[in-house]
Design a protein around this motif. Structure first.
Motif, PDB file in Angstrom:
ATOM      1  N   LEU A 183      -0.732   5.154  -7.277  1.00  0.00           N
ATOM      2  CA  LEU A 183       0.478   4.633  -6.632  1.00  0.00           C
ATOM      3  C   LEU A 183       0.586   5.154  -5.208  1.00  0.00           C
ATOM      4  CD1 LEU A 183       3.209   3.165  -6.734  1.00  0.00           C
ATOM      5  CD2 LEU A 183       4.197   5.243  -7.732  1.00  0.00           C
ATOM      6  N   ALA A 184       0.316   6.432  -5.007  1.00  0.00           N
ATOM      7  CA  ALA A 184       0.376   7.011  -3.660  1.00  0.00           C
ATOM      8  C   ALA A 184      -0.615   6.330  -2.726  1.00  0.00           C
ATOM      9  CB  ALA A 184       0.094   8.513  -3.727  1.00  0.00           C
ATOM     10  N   ASP A 185      -1.797   6.042  -3.225  1.00  0.00           N
ATOM     11  CA  ASP A 185      -2.836   5.404  -2.419  1.00  0.00           C
ATOM     12  C   ASP A 185      -2.411   4.002  -1.980  1.00  0.00           C
ATOM     13  OD1 ASP A 185      -5.531   5.275  -1.284  1.00  0.00           O
ATOM     14  OD2 ASP A 185      -5.959   3.841  -2.885  1.00  0.00           O
ATOM     15  N   GLU A 186      -1.874   3.220  -2.909  1.00  0.00           N
ATOM     16  CA  GLU A 186      -1.481   1.839  -2.574  1.00  0.00           C
ATOM     17  C   GLU A 186      -0.298   1.813  -1.619  1.00  0.00           C
ATOM     18  OE1 GLU A 186      -3.382  -0.441  -3.133  1.00  0.00           O
ATOM     19  OE2 GLU A 186      -4.527   0.036  -4.942  1.00  0.00           O
ATOM     20  N   VAL A 187       0.676   2.706  -1.838  1.00  0.00           N
ATOM     21  CA  VAL A 187       1.841   2.746  -0.954  1.00  0.00           C
ATOM     22  C   VAL A 187       1.438   3.232   0.435  1.00  0.00           C
ATOM     23  CG1 VAL A 187       4.030   3.952  -0.520  1.00  0.00           C
ATOM     24  CG2 VAL A 187       3.556   2.990  -2.784  1.00  0.00           C
ATOM     25  N   GLN A 188       0.582   4.225   0.510  1.00  0.00           N
ATOM     26  CA  GLN A 188       0.141   4.738   1.808  1.00  0.00           C
ATOM     27  C   GLN A 188      -0.584   3.653   2.603  1.00  0.00           C
ATOM     28  OE1 GLN A 188       0.721   7.514   3.414  1.00  0.00           O
ATOM     29  NE2 GLN A 188      -0.725   7.264   5.097  1.00  0.00           N
ATOM     30  N   LYS A 189      -1.506   2.955   1.964  1.00  0.00           N
ATOM     31  CA  LYS A 189      -2.265   1.902   2.665  1.00  0.00           C
ATOM     32  C   LYS A 189      -1.354   0.778   3.145  1.00  0.00           C
ATOM     33  CE  LYS A 189      -5.288   1.140  -0.629  1.00  0.00           C
ATOM     34  NZ  LYS A 189      -6.449   0.633  -1.401  1.00  0.00           N
ATOM     35  N   ALA A 190      -0.458   0.335   2.268  1.00  0.00           N
ATOM     36  CA  ALA A 190       0.408  -0.787   2.632  1.00  0.00           C
ATOM     37  C   ALA A 190       1.419  -0.398   3.697  1.00  0.00           C
ATOM     38  CB  ALA A 190       1.127  -1.299   1.382  1.00  0.00           C
ATOM     39  N   LEU A 191       1.980   0.800   3.594  1.00  0.00           N
ATOM     40  CA  LEU A 191       2.966   1.240   4.589  1.00  0.00           C
ATOM     41  C   LEU A 191       2.312   1.428   5.949  1.00  0.00           C
ATOM     42  CD1 LEU A 191       5.779   2.172   5.357  1.00  0.00           C
ATOM     43  CD2 LEU A 191       5.248   4.432   4.418  1.00  0.00           C
ATOM     44  N   TYR A 192       1.148   2.038   5.960  1.00  0.00           N
ATOM     45  CA  TYR A 192       0.448   2.219   7.237  1.00  0.00           C
ATOM     46  C   TYR A 192       0.110   0.867   7.867  1.00  0.00           C
ATOM     47  CZ  TYR A 192      -3.263   3.114  10.572  1.00  0.00           C
ATOM     48  OH  TYR A 192      -4.043   3.123  11.718  1.00  0.00           O
ATOM     49  N   LYS A 193      -0.377  -0.054   7.043  1.00  0.00           N
ATOM     50  CA  LYS A 193      -0.733  -1.388   7.552  1.00  0.00           C
ATOM     51  C   LYS A 193       0.485  -2.078   8.163  1.00  0.00           C
ATOM     52  CE  LYS A 193      -2.616  -5.853   6.043  1.00  0.00           C
ATOM     53  NZ  LYS A 193      -3.130  -6.628   4.880  1.00  0.00           N
ATOM     54  N   LYS A 194       1.615  -1.988   7.485  1.00  0.00           N
ATOM     55  CA  LYS A 194       2.837  -2.648   7.965  1.00  0.00           C
ATOM     56  C   LYS A 194       3.316  -2.025   9.284  1.00  0.00           C
ATOM     57  CE  LYS A 194       5.035  -5.317   6.133  1.00  0.00           C
ATOM     58  NZ  LYS A 194       5.139  -6.791   6.277  1.00  0.00           N
ATOM     59  N   ILE A 195       3.354  -0.704   9.352  1.00  0.00           N
ATOM     60  CA  ILE A 195       3.882  -0.027  10.544  1.00  0.00           C
ATOM     61  C   ILE A 195       2.876  -0.090  11.699  1.00  0.00           C
ATOM     62  CG2 ILE A 195       4.725   2.166  11.471  1.00  0.00           C
ATOM     63  CD1 ILE A 195       6.613   0.742   9.471  1.00  0.00           C
ATOM     64  N   HIS A 196       1.604   0.131  11.404  1.00  0.00           N
ATOM     65  CA  HIS A 196       0.587   0.108  12.460  1.00  0.00           C
ATOM     66  C   HIS A 196       0.481  -1.269  13.102  1.00  0.00           C
ATOM     67  CE1 HIS A 196      -3.570   0.011  14.120  1.00  0.00           C
ATOM     68  NE2 HIS A 196      -3.219   1.221  14.526  1.00  0.00           N
TER      69      HIS A 196
END
Length: 443
Positions: A359-372
């Motif tokens: 869960l941490a991995d998927e949230v980290q990737k998606a959040l970074y993608k959205k903000i970046h």
């Protein structure tokens, strides 16, 4: 000569008496010692002591610590007891078995030394299937005893948290067949009496239908936990922004998006500016039988240039920075974090380690993608692990998201921007969606 013997006769009489009766007196004391020893052995078969978790004794002449409160949270297969004292104390855990052959105790009790019972602290009826009642009293002038009368349990763990000092007892029971019906009736625990929390808007709204074709599968309920609150502001930026405010704004947006876009029920640990103890946040998630737990925070560093996004799950800290962050979020010291790490493996028996990492991995990737995608300079600090109080005892996949550095001037400015807060909530929802979609796929 005869008169001299007559004068000495009483002396001889006393000596003779000592010779005759002293061995009998000595034998009596030995016999008493044997009886006492036998009693100790008999008692030891029934009561056993667990290791002392907090080895802090009161200094000579120091006033006793005060046991201020005993609270509990429970569902049909889980109970958490929290015993709060006004400072660290030494305690021992014991258990009593009805029969020597029993694998589980009929009674668990804790002796808290160098302590007195505070005013208003009394027995706590529980009756949840695991425990019958928590009885509390002044066992000796310097010892408070808390007794947990057991109904049916599977296992239990005892540990302490600091600042303020709490002794936590987590009890697991057997899940009854009617559990699914009962969980629909469960509600989150109320806030403290000093800071009453308003009813959540979700209780007044019908459950929204899932958008599009998304199927949440077995994920029926998510607990969203905005960090800090009330008298605890969390980290404070140079511009005066408080962590408690920005993460509450994100949490409210996140809860709404999860309901509307994923069609999943959401329980918030807080929906207003109130203080909720860390041990209560996890207890709420367990109480309502949540399937996921997401705690939202804003990062901080003495290095004002530090920036980026990182997501944590519960485990031993692998770096000094992770340990320092855990100390800050726990509201305690590095020393206390080290003490927690020493017993962490024992506390993680029911923790969904692999699922939490996923869960941490998927949230980290998606959040970074959205903000970046909107802020090109955003740094991806990755998925990490640490000993966070708020994750200890969670029985579902659980993570802690650090969405930005409030100590960084540029990122503090973003945290004041509603558009950034919206995008942050969107990124977390995207990560949760992908996590659910990959369940059962072997990911």
């Amino acid at each position: 000569m005869t008169q001299r013997w007559i004068k000495l006769f009483p002396v001889f009489f006393v000596l003779a008496a000592l010779v005759l009766f002293c061995p009998l007196a000595g034998a009596t004391e030995v016999d008493r010692a044997k009886v006492t020893k036998a009693k100790v052995k008999t008692t030891a078969k029934k009561a056993t002591a667990a290791p002392v978790r907090a080895a802090v004794a009161s200094a000579p002449g120091e006033a006793p610590a005060v046991v201020k409160e005993v609270r509990h949270w429970s569902n049909p297969d889980y109970t958490r007891i929290a015993i709060t004292a006004d400072r660290e104390v030494r305690y021992e855990t014991h258990q009593i078995k009805q029969h020597p052959s029993d694998t589980l105790p009929s009674r668990i009790y804790l002796d808290i030394t160098g302590a007195r019972l505070g005013a208003g602290v009394h027995d706590l009826p529980i009756g949840d299937g695991q425990l019958k009642v928590a009885r509390v009293g002044q066992y000796r002038p310097d010892v408070v005893r808390v007794v947990l009368d057991v109904d049916r349990i599977k296992e239990y763990k005892v540990f302490s948290l600091s600042d303020p000092f709490r002794i936590i007892v987590d009890v697991k029971g057997e899940r009854p067949l009617e559990f699914s019906k009962l969980t629909e009736q469960l509600q989150p625990a109320p806030a403290s009496a000093a800071e009453t929390q308003k009813p959540e808007a979700r209780e007044e709204k019908p459950r929204p239908k899932p958008a599009g074709t998304f199927k949440p599968g077995k994920i029926r309920r998510i607990v969203v936990d905005p960090g800090h609150g009330g008298h605890d502001p969390g980290a404070v930026g140079a511009g005066g922004s408080q962590e408690k405010d920005v993460v509450l704004a994100i949490g409210l947006k996140l809860a709404e998006k999860i309901r509307e876009e994923l069609g999943i029920d959401v329980v918030m640990t807080r929906s207003t500016d109130v203080f909720i103890p860390l041990e209560e946040r996890t207890a709420i998630a367990n109480k309502v039988n949540a399937d996921l737990f997401v705690s939202v925070h804003a990062n901080a560093s003495l290095n004002r240039a530090a920036s980026g996004i990182e997501t944590y799950y519960l485990n031993l800290a692998k770096t000094e920075k992770a340990a320092q962050l855990a100390a800050r979020e726990n509201g305690t010291s590095l020393e206390k974090v080290s003490l927690l790490q020493a017993i962490l493996f024992d506390l993680m028996a029911n923790y969904k380690l692999n699922d939490s990492a996923h869960l941490a991995d998927e949230v980290q990737k998606a959040l970074y993608k959205k903000i970046h995608g909107h802020y090109s300079g955003t740094r991806n600090l990755g998925v990490k692990q640490g000993p966070f109080y708020v994750l200890v005892g969670a029985t579902m996949p659980s993570i802690l998201v650090e969405v930005a550095f409030i100590s960084n001037e540029a990122e503090e400015a973003r945290l004041r921007d509603q558009t950034f807060l919206d995008r942050t909530a969107d990124g977390i929802v995207d990560g949760i969606r992908v996590y659910i979609q990959t369940l059962g796929t072997g990911r």
